[in-house]
Design an enzyme around this catalytic site. Sequence first.
Site, PDB file in Angstrom:
ATOM      1  CD  GLU A 149      -2.556   1.317   2.656  1.00  0.00           C
ATOM      2  OE1 GLU A 149      -3.476   2.141   2.746  1.00  0.00           O
ATOM      3  OE2 GLU A 149      -2.219   0.557   3.593  1.00  0.00           O
ATOM      4  CG  ASP A 172      -6.223   4.242   1.853  1.00  0.00           C
ATOM      5  OD1 ASP A 172      -6.781   5.349   1.676  1.00  0.00           O
ATOM      6  OD2 ASP A 172      -6.270   3.627   2.933  1.00  0.00           O
ATOM      7  CD  GLN A 228      -7.096  -0.269   3.727  1.00  0.00           C
ATOM      8  OE1 GLN A 228      -6.107   0.415   3.501  1.00  0.00           O
ATOM      9  NE2 GLN A 228      -7.163  -1.107   4.749  1.00  0.00           N
ATOM     10  CD  GLU A 250      -6.894   1.990   7.034  1.00  0.00           C
ATOM     11  OE1 GLU A 250      -6.110   1.278   7.685  1.00  0.00           O
ATOM     12  OE2 GLU A 250      -6.630   2.433   5.896  1.00  0.00           O
TER      13      GLU A 250
END
Length: 265
Positions: free
Chosen positions: A143, A178, A204, A240
């Site tokens: 990530e 993300d 995310q 998240e």
Amino acid sequence: MPKFAANLSMLYGEHDFLDRFAAAAKDGFQAVEYLFPYGFEKDVLVENLKSNRLTQVLHNMPPGDWDAGERGLACLPDRVGEFQDSVGTAIDYAQALGCGQLHTMAGLRPAGADPEQLDETYVENLRFAAAKTKEAGIKLLIEAINTIDMPGFYLNTSAQALAVIDSVGSDNLYFQYDIYHMQIMEGDLVRTIEANLDRIPHLQLADTPGRHEPGTGEINYPFVFDALDRMGYKGWIGCEYKPKAGTSEGLGWLRPYLAATAAAE
């Protein structure tokens, strides 16, 4: 229809950690993720998953000394042995929890470190981890994290993450995208996801600024979700974010999607 997983490290902070499984299930979540399982016995976590009919979709490999500020081991030349040991620990937990994806945090760039040595260490560590997780039937993910929330983190952009994946050359290394971090670093969210869809098995989300729930910031999440449906994204989306005023109270953005998913079953 997008599938959403509650990130129990960020959501339901009103509850003790083990009580967050039931709280997430009560709100309609069918899956969870969280940073680290290693502070709990595996059978305790398994029981909480089973009793609440939840699927574990992601957790991280051990990050080093988190409380001391460490944020991963994978790029650190003097921690290769510790990193390799952590791969085995993570696989052991993931198999017990039925979790098919592991994220390995790259780590912070040490002051004065040789960039080429960091690059070489990171690639070799990922080759090792990708092979071990493939043997276990688990996907390995990396990530990119923004430079504001985590200054000094090794991996910061989509282009950098994808280049690393190419350098590693494994068919078991993927990009955990993300939306929050990448909006801060580069924008162009939908086009980037669509161009690399086969390498992105997990998303995310959080809104920006503030890292709160969708609808509190600048990201047009209904547009993003519609685009994900159109492009055929099948993975989970981990929620998240930091709830602005209580987790359950702030789920108005999500309830139509959960209702549609339930109706389709």
